[in-house]
Write a protein that holds these residues in place. Structure first.
Motif, PDB file in Angstrom:
ATOM      1  N   TYR A   1      -5.951 -18.910   1.305  1.00  0.00           N
ATOM      2  CA  TYR A   1      -5.902 -18.412   2.684  1.00  0.00           C
ATOM      3  C   TYR A   1      -6.340 -19.478   3.685  1.00  0.00           C
ATOM      4  O   TYR A   1      -5.671 -19.722   4.689  1.00  0.00           O
TER       5      TYR A   1
ATOM      6  N   GLU B   1      -3.948 -12.429   8.794  1.00  0.00           N
ATOM      7  CA  GLU B   1      -4.609 -11.324   8.080  1.00  0.00           C
ATOM      8  C   GLU B   1      -5.891 -11.848   7.441  1.00  0.00           C
ATOM      9  O   GLU B   1      -5.975 -13.009   7.036  1.00  0.00           O
TER      10      GLU B   1
ATOM     11  N   GLN C   1       1.899 -14.782  -2.256  1.00  0.00           N
ATOM     12  CA  GLN C   1       1.287 -13.516  -1.818  1.00  0.00           C
ATOM     13  C   GLN C   1       2.084 -12.327  -2.343  1.00  0.00           C
ATOM     14  O   GLN C   1       1.501 -11.312  -2.726  1.00  0.00           O
ATOM     15  N   ARG C   2       3.405 -12.454  -2.392  1.00  0.00           N
ATOM     16  CA  ARG C   2       4.260 -11.332  -2.847  1.00  0.00           C
ATOM     17  C   ARG C   2       4.209 -11.183  -4.364  1.00  0.00           C
ATOM     18  O   ARG C   2       4.124 -10.084  -4.888  1.00  0.00           O
TER      19      ARG C   2
ATOM     20  N   PRO D   1      -8.120 -11.144   4.288  1.00  0.00           N
ATOM     21  CA  PRO D   1      -7.914 -10.402   3.040  1.00  0.00           C
ATOM     22  C   PRO D   1      -9.101  -9.614   2.522  1.00  0.00           C
ATOM     23  O   PRO D   1      -8.981  -8.869   1.568  1.00  0.00           O
TER      24      PRO D   1
ATOM     25  N   HIS E   1      -7.728 -19.394  -8.258  1.00  0.00           N
ATOM     26  CA  HIS E   1      -7.598 -17.936  -8.045  1.00  0.00           C
ATOM     27  C   HIS E   1      -7.255 -17.241  -9.363  1.00  0.00           C
ATOM     28  O   HIS E   1      -7.714 -16.144  -9.645  1.00  0.00           O
TER      29      HIS E   1
ATOM     30  N   ARG F   1      -3.746 -22.187   4.041  1.00  0.00           N
ATOM     31  CA  ARG F   1      -2.624 -21.849   4.925  1.00  0.00           C
ATOM     32  C   ARG F   1      -3.075 -21.633   6.372  1.00  0.00           C
ATOM     33  O   ARG F   1      -2.465 -22.176   7.305  1.00  0.00           O
TER      34      ARG F   1
ATOM     35  N   SER G   1      -2.848 -26.663  -2.605  1.00  0.00           N
ATOM     36  CA  SER G   1      -2.487 -25.252  -2.811  1.00  0.00           C
ATOM     37  C   SER G   1      -2.331 -24.941  -4.290  1.00  0.00           C
ATOM     38  O   SER G   1      -2.768 -23.895  -4.770  1.00  0.00           O
TER      39      SER G   1
ATOM     40  N   PHE H   1       3.506 -20.013   0.344  1.00  0.00           N
ATOM     41  CA  PHE H   1       2.362 -19.115   0.550  1.00  0.00           C
ATOM     42  C   PHE H   1       2.824 -17.655   0.490  1.00  0.00           C
ATOM     43  O   PHE H   1       2.222 -16.820  -0.196  1.00  0.00           O
ATOM     44  N   ARG H   2       3.922 -17.352   1.184  1.00  0.00           N
ATOM     45  CA  ARG H   2       4.421 -15.971   1.213  1.00  0.00           C
ATOM     46  C   ARG H   2       4.898 -15.532  -0.161  1.00  0.00           C
ATOM     47  O   ARG H   2       4.637 -14.397  -0.606  1.00  0.00           O
TER      48      ARG H   2
ATOM     49  N   ILE I   1      -3.665 -11.917  -6.159  1.00  0.00           N
ATOM     50  CA  ILE I   1      -4.831 -12.772  -5.896  1.00  0.00           C
ATOM     51  C   ILE I   1      -5.979 -11.870  -5.453  1.00  0.00           C
ATOM     52  O   ILE I   1      -5.827 -11.073  -4.541  1.00  0.00           O
TER      53      ILE I   1
END
Ligand SMILES: Cc1cc2cn([C@H]3C[C@H](O)[C@@H](CO)O3)c(=O)nc2[nH]1
Length: 224
Positions: free
Chosen positions: A96, A186, A128-129, A188, A80, A99, A73, A124-125, A133
């Motif tokens: 993505y 989700e 993302q927040r 992306p 990224h 995960r 990761s 991961f969350r 990316i």
């Protein structure tokens, strides 16, 4: 013309099962100077200060899956975040698929303890927040598990030789649920599906189809 460190290039994530031809797909785009190719840093996973994390993970998943996925990761986030001087960037896999395919699978199998999964999921969350990316298109190299299982044996990457067909089938289902059925995570970006069962001679036509899509979309984005 794009500036030197183009932080928001048109970003394509190339996703697919083990042996689906992702590296070959990226190599097809070497012919274009306006595209930066970022292949999966497998060599970094095979040699981190002398440790072959990929081999350790395959040999003792319960003990090493957490360590391996944590490092994967980090290397994915690095990719990224890498600024490019070109308007288009192609990446092999992503945070993505890390995960939603690999970590998800290892949790469902019990290879990752729920507490380990919780930590990876929180990372991961958080990312993302907190960290922008870019993902503008996903190219999904769709394959049949038995076809890629044969390829893995032919490719003979030493660490993968004991990967059972069942593992490939489970990863296939997770890719399908994520990118096609859209049942559990989700997606992306829009998905362009390629029939990657085709062998090398026939698949160039398939690549040309994606080439048109990628470059057309890239032009749209760049010209905005
Ligand atoms: C993002 C991500 C890529 C990735 C690859 N792998 C494995 C599958 C292949 O055997 C090898 C190279 O893709 O690494 C993994 O276990 N977990 C991963 N997570």
């Amino acid at each position: 013309k794009m500036n030197a460190s183009n932080l928001k290039p048109f970003t394509v994530l190339v996703e697919g099962n083990i042996g689906s031809g992702k590296t070959t797909f990226l190599e097809h785009f070497q012919q274009f100077e306006d595209i930066t190719l970022l292949t999966e840093p497998v060599e970094e996973w095979r040699n981190l200060k002398g440790w072959n994390l990929l081999d350790l993970m395959y040999k003792d998943p319960a003990k090493w899956a957490m360590t391996f996925q944590a490092y994967v990761s980090m290397t994915m986030l690095d990719m990224h975040r890498r600024p490019t001087s070109t308007p288009v960037k192609l990446m092999e896999r992503s945070l993505y698929s890390a995960r939603y395919c690999f970590v998800e699978h290892m949790m469902r199998q019990g290879t990752l303890h729920p507490a380990q999964f919780a930590v990876l999921d929180e990372w991961f969350r958080f990312i993302q927040r907190e960290i922008p990316i870019e993902a503008d298109l996903i190219v999904y190299l769709k394959t049949t598990p038995s076809v890629v299982h044969e390829r893995i044996k032919r490719r003979a990457r030493s660490e993968e030789q004991c990967v059972p067909l069942s593992y490939i089938e489970e990863l296939h289902k997770l890719h399908e649920d994520w990118l096609v059925n859209r049942t559990f995570a989700e997606c992306p970006a829009p998905v362009l599906m390629i029939d990657a069962d085709l062998d090398l001679t026939q698949i160039t036509e398939e690549y040309k189809k994606s080439e048109h899509q990628i470059l057309r979309r890239a032009v749209d984005v760049v010209m905005q």
